[in-house]
Design a protein around this motif. Sequence first.
Motif, PDB file in Angstrom:
ATOM      1  N   LEU A  32     -17.159 113.565  44.277  1.00  0.00           N
ATOM      2  CA  LEU A  32     -17.365 115.055  43.048  1.00  0.00           C
ATOM      3  C   LEU A  32     -16.783 115.844  43.530  1.00  0.00           C
ATOM      4  O   LEU A  32     -17.977 116.250  43.822  1.00  0.00           O
ATOM      5  CB  LEU A  32     -18.807 114.106  42.255  1.00  0.00           C
ATOM      6  N   ALA A  33     -15.450 116.145  43.056  1.00  0.00           N
ATOM      7  CA  ALA A  33     -14.467 117.042  43.136  1.00  0.00           C
ATOM      8  C   ALA A  33     -15.308 118.336  41.973  1.00  0.00           C
ATOM      9  O   ALA A  33     -15.016 118.076  40.834  1.00  0.00           O
ATOM     10  CB  ALA A  33     -13.252 117.165  43.707  1.00  0.00           C
ATOM     11  N   ALA A  34     -14.879 119.501  42.388  1.00  0.00           N
ATOM     12  CA  ALA A  34     -14.725 121.031  42.110  1.00  0.00           C
ATOM     13  C   ALA A  34     -13.389 121.435  42.877  1.00  0.00           C
ATOM     14  O   ALA A  34     -13.827 122.063  43.973  1.00  0.00           O
ATOM     15  CB  ALA A  34     -16.206 121.476  41.464  1.00  0.00           C
ATOM     16  N   ASN A  35     -13.330 122.704  42.483  1.00  0.00           N
ATOM     17  CA  ASN A  35     -12.930 124.062  42.874  1.00  0.00           C
ATOM     18  C   ASN A  35     -14.217 124.516  44.103  1.00  0.00           C
ATOM     19  O   ASN A  35     -14.751 125.501  43.387  1.00  0.00           O
ATOM     20  CB  ASN A  35     -12.340 124.951  42.470  1.00  0.00           C
ATOM     21  N   ALA A  36     -13.723 124.401  45.371  1.00  0.00           N
ATOM     22  CA  ALA A  36     -14.909 124.880  46.389  1.00  0.00           C
ATOM     23  C   ALA A  36     -14.570 126.104  46.614  1.00  0.00           C
ATOM     24  O   ALA A  36     -16.150 127.021  46.115  1.00  0.00           O
ATOM     25  CB  ALA A  36     -13.843 124.253  47.340  1.00  0.00           C
ATOM     26  N   LEU A  37     -13.872 126.801  45.584  1.00  0.00           N
ATOM     27  CA  LEU A  37     -13.868 128.739  45.290  1.00  0.00           C
ATOM     28  C   LEU A  37     -15.263 129.148  43.833  1.00  0.00           C
ATOM     29  O   LEU A  37     -14.578 130.312  43.485  1.00  0.00           O
ATOM     30  CB  LEU A  37     -12.915 129.270  45.311  1.00  0.00           C
ATOM     31  N   ASN A  38     -14.862 128.113  43.256  1.00  0.00           N
ATOM     32  CA  ASN A  38     -15.810 128.829  41.892  1.00  0.00           C
ATOM     33  C   ASN A  38     -17.500 128.630  41.575  1.00  0.00           C
ATOM     34  O   ASN A  38     -17.423 126.523  41.696  1.00  0.00           O
ATOM     35  CB  ASN A  38     -15.023 128.121  40.956  1.00  0.00           C
ATOM     36  N   ALA A  39     -18.265 129.296  42.556  1.00  0.00           N
ATOM     37  CA  ALA A  39     -19.875 128.565  42.838  1.00  0.00           C
ATOM     38  C   ALA A  39     -19.958 127.882  40.997  1.00  0.00           C
ATOM     39  O   ALA A  39     -20.928 127.105  41.387  1.00  0.00           O
ATOM     40  CB  ALA A  39     -19.910 130.365  42.743  1.00  0.00           C
ATOM     41  N   GLN A  40     -19.676 128.552  40.655  1.00  0.00           N
ATOM     42  CA  GLN A  40     -20.433 127.792  38.551  1.00  0.00           C
ATOM     43  C   GLN A  40     -20.338 126.913  38.879  1.00  0.00           C
ATOM     44  O   GLN A  40     -20.100 125.790  38.345  1.00  0.00           O
ATOM     45  CB  GLN A  40     -19.930 128.972  37.856  1.00  0.00           C
ATOM     46  N   ALA A  41     -18.324 125.897  38.756  1.00  0.00           N
ATOM     47  CA  ALA A  41     -18.094 124.953  39.265  1.00  0.00           C
ATOM     48  C   ALA A  41     -18.674 124.089  39.793  1.00  0.00           C
ATOM     49  O   ALA A  41     -19.082 123.101  39.319  1.00  0.00           O
ATOM     50  CB  ALA A  41     -16.338 124.499  39.091  1.00  0.00           C
ATOM     51  N   CYS A  42     -19.057 124.499  41.429  1.00  0.00           N
ATOM     52  CA  CYS A  42     -19.592 123.604  41.979  1.00  0.00           C
ATOM     53  C   CYS A  42     -21.296 123.754  41.722  1.00  0.00           C
ATOM     54  O   CYS A  42     -22.144 122.649  41.857  1.00  0.00           O
ATOM     55  CB  CYS A  42     -19.706 124.568  43.035  1.00  0.00           C
ATOM     56  N   ALA A  43     -22.073 124.735  41.500  1.00  0.00           N
ATOM     57  CA  ALA A  43     -23.433 124.449  40.410  1.00  0.00           C
ATOM     58  C   ALA A  43     -23.285 123.138  39.332  1.00  0.00           C
ATOM     59  O   ALA A  43     -23.907 122.902  40.303  1.00  0.00           O
ATOM     60  CB  ALA A  43     -23.869 126.184  40.054  1.00  0.00           C
ATOM     61  N   ARG A  44     -22.333 122.828  38.661  1.00  0.00           N
ATOM     62  CA  ARG A  44     -22.406 121.522  38.165  1.00  0.00           C
ATOM     63  C   ARG A  44     -22.508 120.403  38.802  1.00  0.00           C
ATOM     64  O   ARG A  44     -22.770 119.449  38.513  1.00  0.00           O
ATOM     65  CB  ARG A  44     -21.269 121.722  37.605  1.00  0.00           C
ATOM     66  N   ILE A  45     -22.003 120.253  40.526  1.00  0.00           N
ATOM     67  CA  ILE A  45     -21.939 119.346  40.912  1.00  0.00           C
ATOM     68  C   ILE A  45     -23.073 118.613  41.174  1.00  0.00           C
ATOM     69  O   ILE A  45     -23.833 117.752  40.893  1.00  0.00           O
ATOM     70  CB  ILE A  45     -21.279 119.712  42.307  1.00  0.00           C
ATOM     71  N   PHE A  46     -24.020 119.668  41.463  1.00  0.00           N
ATOM     72  CA  PHE A  46     -25.903 119.434  41.880  1.00  0.00           C
ATOM     73  C   PHE A  46     -26.566 119.300  40.266  1.00  0.00           C
ATOM     74  O   PHE A  46     -27.333 118.199  40.815  1.00  0.00           O
ATOM     75  CB  PHE A  46     -26.422 120.646  42.129  1.00  0.00           C
ATOM     76  N   GLU A  47     -25.640 119.936  39.652  1.00  0.00           N
ATOM     77  CA  GLU A  47     -26.171 118.988  38.255  1.00  0.00           C
ATOM     78  C   GLU A  47     -26.362 117.858  37.975  1.00  0.00           C
ATOM     79  O   GLU A  47     -27.340 116.884  37.527  1.00  0.00           O
ATOM     80  CB  GLU A  47     -26.621 119.651  37.323  1.00  0.00           C
TER      81      GLU A  47
END
Length: 326
Positions: A32-47
């Motif tokens: 389940l991928a997101a831009n690794a340098l975008n903290a907000q996008a990565c936060a959505r992975i956890f959600e």
Amino acid sequence: MHTQVGIDVEQAARLLEQGELVAIPTETVYGLAANALNAQACARIFEVKNRPSFDPLIVHLAASSDCEAALASCARVIPDWALKLARAFWPGPLTLVLPRKPLVPDIVTSGLDTVALRMPAHTLAQRLLERVPFPLAAPSANPFGFVSPTTAQHVLDQLGGRIAYVLDGGSCRVGLESTIVGEQGGRPVVLRLGGLGLEELENALGPLTLATSSGASPGSLESHYAPRTPLYFDDLGYRARGLSPDQVGLLLFRAPLAEVPPDQQEVLSMSGDLNEAARNLFAALRRLDALAASRGLRAIFTQKFPERGLGRAINDRLRRASFRPA
Ligand code: TXA
Ligand code: MG
């Protein structure tokens, strides 16, 4: 949100650039991928995964013949053992945990001073990684604690409606999550058994220690990778538990048992090939779990696999999936 499934790398790239989540195929399991340098996008992975914030993500890198440069994009220190392993096994089912550079956001590493890095060996994933100007943070694309997905349909079944796009790369060739190697006391240690056999690692580095299960790595929680149906590992004794053949599902290595209905059994490799068994493992667990729900099977009983090659990681996953009375 409507989840689209397809093979459109361009669309996947645009969505990632907008900070959306995209499920991607890899040779091990879907991520389940997101831009690794975008903290907000990565936060959505956890959600979306319902994943606790203390369980860090793996950062996926574009393939390059220059492993040192690839590692140096996110790692502050590159020990000799790590460079050796990257050169030997990347792209492939191996993740290296190394001191991180500050550009990797805290949320990706759960605040740890290390980052997990991997160069996946899958054509579509690599086309995507080449297309976007950032690495991709991606844990397995399943709700936290559940079995990892090895097809696009598995991802849809569990995360459909919650993510923008699933890049469909077919069935995963390895079928088990990557092997993770990190460093403790200045020496490489295996943090998680996985899709690269211990023998292959040891051929490259000499004898290695396995980190003791819980605590060593956040993802090595004791109970994990679990179907909903109670599962007994290394135990075919359903009768001793008061169950009859029509009440159980079996997960077996090479051959079915005569007394249980054939459609309640999953044989992972008739020819005794542990790579084939690994490839089939998670889909088989999902089928047995679904069958248990629809037919009222009470439990899944499994054999122990040979402790060599991918058999070790298969046993590790089944042990973690196994039922522990409260
Ligand atoms: O094959 C795989 O590894 C797949 C594909 C998508 O690449 N990914 C995967 O991620 O299985 P997952 O859900 O297992 O989560 C990443 C795990 C964590 O649970 C943790 O065990 C380990 O990677 N990890 C990540 N960063 C770490 C760190 N800094 N230190 C120790 N372990 C780390
Ligand atoms: Mg996972």
